[in-house]
Design a protein around this motif. Structure first.
Motif, mmCIF file in Angstrom:
data_model
loop_
_atom_site.group_PDB
_atom_site.id
_atom_site.type_symbol
_atom_site.label_atom_id
_atom_site.label_comp_id
_atom_site.label_asym_id
_atom_site.label_seq_id
_atom_site.Cartn_x
_atom_site.Cartn_y
_atom_site.Cartn_z
ATOM 1 N N ASN A 187 18.930 33.035 44.188
ATOM 2 C CA ASN A 187 20.439 31.811 43.997
ATOM 3 C C ASN A 187 21.898 32.179 42.918
ATOM 4 N N LEU A 188 21.789 33.590 43.108
ATOM 5 C CA LEU A 188 23.161 33.956 42.681
ATOM 6 C C LEU A 188 23.855 33.679 43.294
ATOM 7 N N ASN A 189 25.432 33.598 42.401
ATOM 8 C CA ASN A 189 26.179 32.586 43.413
ATOM 9 C C ASN A 189 27.150 32.878 42.796
ATOM 10 N N GLU A 190 28.441 32.256 41.840
ATOM 11 C CA GLU A 190 29.828 32.506 41.579
ATOM 12 C C GLU A 190 29.578 33.494 40.268
ATOM 13 N N LEU A 191 30.154 34.845 41.023
ATOM 14 C CA LEU A 191 30.308 36.104 39.536
ATOM 15 C C LEU A 191 31.378 36.120 39.057
ATOM 16 N N GLU A 192 31.650 36.940 38.225
ATOM 17 C CA GLU A 192 32.271 37.359 36.855
ATOM 18 C C GLU A 192 32.381 38.928 36.450
ATOM 19 N N TRP A 193 32.830 39.688 36.003
ATOM 20 C CA TRP A 193 32.560 41.140 35.427
ATOM 21 C C TRP A 193 33.451 40.552 34.178
ATOM 22 N N VAL A 194 32.490 40.435 32.698
ATOM 23 C CA VAL A 194 32.722 40.013 31.621
ATOM 24 C C VAL A 194 32.052 41.148 30.575
ATOM 25 N N ASN A 195 32.988 41.594 29.960
ATOM 26 C CA ASN A 195 32.512 43.160 28.822
ATOM 27 C C ASN A 195 31.567 44.082 29.653
ATOM 28 N N GLY A 196 32.104 44.928 30.742
ATOM 29 C CA GLY A 196 30.839 45.499 31.357
ATOM 30 C C GLY A 196 29.630 44.789 31.473
ATOM 31 N N GLU A 197 29.216 43.452 31.973
ATOM 32 C CA GLU A 197 27.733 42.812 32.061
ATOM 33 C C GLU A 197 29.093 41.935 33.580
ATOM 34 N N ILE A 198 27.253 41.524 34.229
ATOM 35 C CA ILE A 198 28.249 40.777 35.757
ATOM 36 C C ILE A 198 27.792 39.423 35.129
ATOM 37 N N TYR A 199 28.388 38.283 35.025
ATOM 38 C CA TYR A 199 28.201 36.785 34.871
ATOM 39 C C TYR A 199 27.942 36.460 35.899
ATOM 40 N N ALA A 200 26.638 35.719 36.540
ATOM 41 C CA ALA A 200 26.181 34.838 37.577
ATOM 42 C C ALA A 200 26.058 33.330 37.979
ATOM 43 N N ASN A 201 26.684 32.414 37.820
ATOM 44 C CA ASN A 201 26.008 31.280 37.959
ATOM 45 C C ASN A 201 24.873 31.159 39.115
ATOM 46 N N ILE A 202 23.545 30.386 37.992
ATOM 47 C CA ILE A 202 22.524 30.091 39.380
ATOM 48 C C ILE A 202 22.590 29.043 39.881
ATOM 49 N N TRP A 203 22.621 29.224 41.141
ATOM 50 C CA TRP A 203 23.148 27.748 41.843
ATOM 51 C C TRP A 203 21.878 27.079 41.450
ATOM 52 N N GLN A 204 22.120 25.210 41.990
ATOM 53 C CA GLN A 204 22.069 23.787 40.720
ATOM 54 C C GLN A 204 21.230 23.904 39.616
ATOM 55 N N THR A 205 21.634 24.610 38.659
ATOM 56 C CA THR A 205 21.199 24.457 37.634
ATOM 57 C C THR A 205 22.683 25.015 36.885
ATOM 58 N N ASP A 206 22.234 24.457 34.807
ATOM 59 C CA ASP A 206 23.186 25.056 34.048
ATOM 60 C C ASP A 206 23.415 25.890 33.537
ATOM 61 N N ARG A 207 22.934 27.058 34.368
ATOM 62 C CA ARG A 207 22.491 28.389 33.391
ATOM 63 C C ARG A 207 23.068 29.541 34.000
ATOM 64 N N ILE A 208 24.091 30.343 33.311
ATOM 65 C CA ILE A 208 24.796 31.538 33.854
ATOM 66 C C ILE A 208 23.813 32.679 33.421
ATOM 67 N N ALA A 209 23.576 33.729 34.255
ATOM 68 C CA ALA A 209 22.839 34.950 33.603
ATOM 69 C C ALA A 209 23.864 36.148 33.147
ATOM 70 N N ARG A 210 23.369 36.124 32.358
ATOM 71 C CA ARG A 210 24.555 37.911 32.044
ATOM 72 C C ARG A 210 23.349 38.687 32.426
ATOM 73 N N ILE A 211 23.766 40.285 32.908
ATOM 74 C CA ILE A 211 23.103 40.951 34.238
ATOM 75 C C ILE A 211 23.971 42.380 33.670
ATOM 76 N N SER A 212 23.007 43.204 33.150
ATOM 77 C CA SER A 212 23.101 44.739 33.200
ATOM 78 C C SER A 212 23.329 44.560 34.610
ATOM 79 N N PRO A 213 24.389 45.929 34.857
ATOM 80 C CA PRO A 213 24.751 46.434 36.326
ATOM 81 C C PRO A 213 24.336 47.797 36.294
ATOM 82 N N ALA A 214 23.896 48.430 35.682
ATOM 83 C CA ALA A 214 22.689 49.654 35.533
ATOM 84 C C ALA A 214 21.307 49.576 35.568
ATOM 85 N N THR A 215 21.097 47.938 35.253
ATOM 86 C CA THR A 215 19.347 48.246 35.828
ATOM 87 C C THR A 215 19.190 46.555 36.162
#
Length: 272
Positions: A187-215
């Motif tokens: 359920n990875l949804n809306e994305l944003e690039w922030v300081n070398g990481e991918i931020y992703a809204n998780i659909w139907q939650t109040d959480r945002i994941a900070r994701i390493s683009p390398a791993t």
């Protein structure tokens, strides 16, 4: 190593037995593939500033450029691309999508804006200044979120995978599975690039994941529970969705579908 362990199978003294146990612990600790992934950090938030947001905007994509928000909205017959004054929420420029399209994520590239649609497998490329349509492009599956890292366009489709595209041809060049530990994060949804990481809204939650683009590993979770007050929810709203980052001033903005406000927030790391 196996022959050494066999030779120590029956140690004859207490000292040798201790040495034997230590050797087994060392071999076990060095075994490949058994290390555990780091536990993601957890962040709360502090509201820095609140801005008005159009309650009729079913927010699907959000970016900040040159002092303005650019927003992609959804719903058939209501989808649009917008340029919005952050401070007032005024829509200063708008281009509606044809009624058959359900608008999704947006991002910028050079002097263009890109916009996905949900299930039509069709994307649009616009002139960033005039919003004139320049061309369309195709992709398989659903379109959800969109961002870029300066060299690649990054797209989500609601699964646990991110797609990487050549920004010129918009052809897929690779995919990355997103995991929390060893568990896929769907359920990875809306994305944003922030300081070398991918931020992703998780659909139907109040959480945002900070994701390493390398791993693809989730390095942190942003918990935005309680961001919208009960009073703001008196008129029906939908889920959290929409992340924009002002890199020049290090400002992070978040909102949701049909939300009356956009929030500038500061992340606060919690004790694990």
């Amino acid at each position: 190593m196996h022959s050494l362990i066999l030779s120590l199978q029956y140690p004859e003294s207490v000292g040798l037995r201790i040495l034997f146990c230590l050797l087994l612990l060392f071999v076990s600790s060095c075994s490949p593939g058994e290390s555990q992934p780091a536990v993601p950090a957890v962040y709360g938030y502090e509201i820095v500033h609140t801005y008005p947001h159009d309650r009729a905007a079913f927010t699907q994509g959000l970016i900040y450029l040159d002092g303005f928000l650019y927003e992609g909205t959804g719903m058939n017959g209501k989808s649009s691309l917008r340029k919005v004054k952050l401070e007032t929420g005024e829509v200063v420029q708008q281009r509606p999508l044809p009624d058959q399209y359900f608008g999704e994520g947006i991002t910028d590239w050079n002097n263009e804006l890109l916009q996905l649609t949900w299930q039509a497998q069709t994307g649009f490329v616009y002139d960033r200044t005039t919003f004139d349509s320049k061309r369309t492009f195709r992709y398989p599956g659903e379109g959800w979120g969109l961002t870029h890292d300066g060299t690649r366009v990054i797209m989500s489709d609601g699964s646990a995978s991110l797609r990487f595209w050549n920004p010129t041809t918009l052809e897929e060049t690779g995919r990355l599975q997103v995991v929390d530990g060893t568990n896929p994060v769907s359920n990875l949804n809306e994305l944003e690039w922030v300081n070398g990481e991918i931020y992703a809204n998780i659909w139907q939650t109040d959480r945002i994941a900070r994701i390493s683009p390398a791993t693809g590993r989730v390095t942190g979770w942003i918990d935005l529970q309680g961001l919208l007050s009960d009073a703001d929810r008196a008129v029906p709203v939908d889920v959290l969705n929409g992340i924009a980052y002002d890199a020049q001033h290090s400002r992070l903005f978040v909102t949701g579908k049909l939300w009356p406000k956009i929030f500038e927030i500061k992340l606060i790391r919690r004790n694990q």
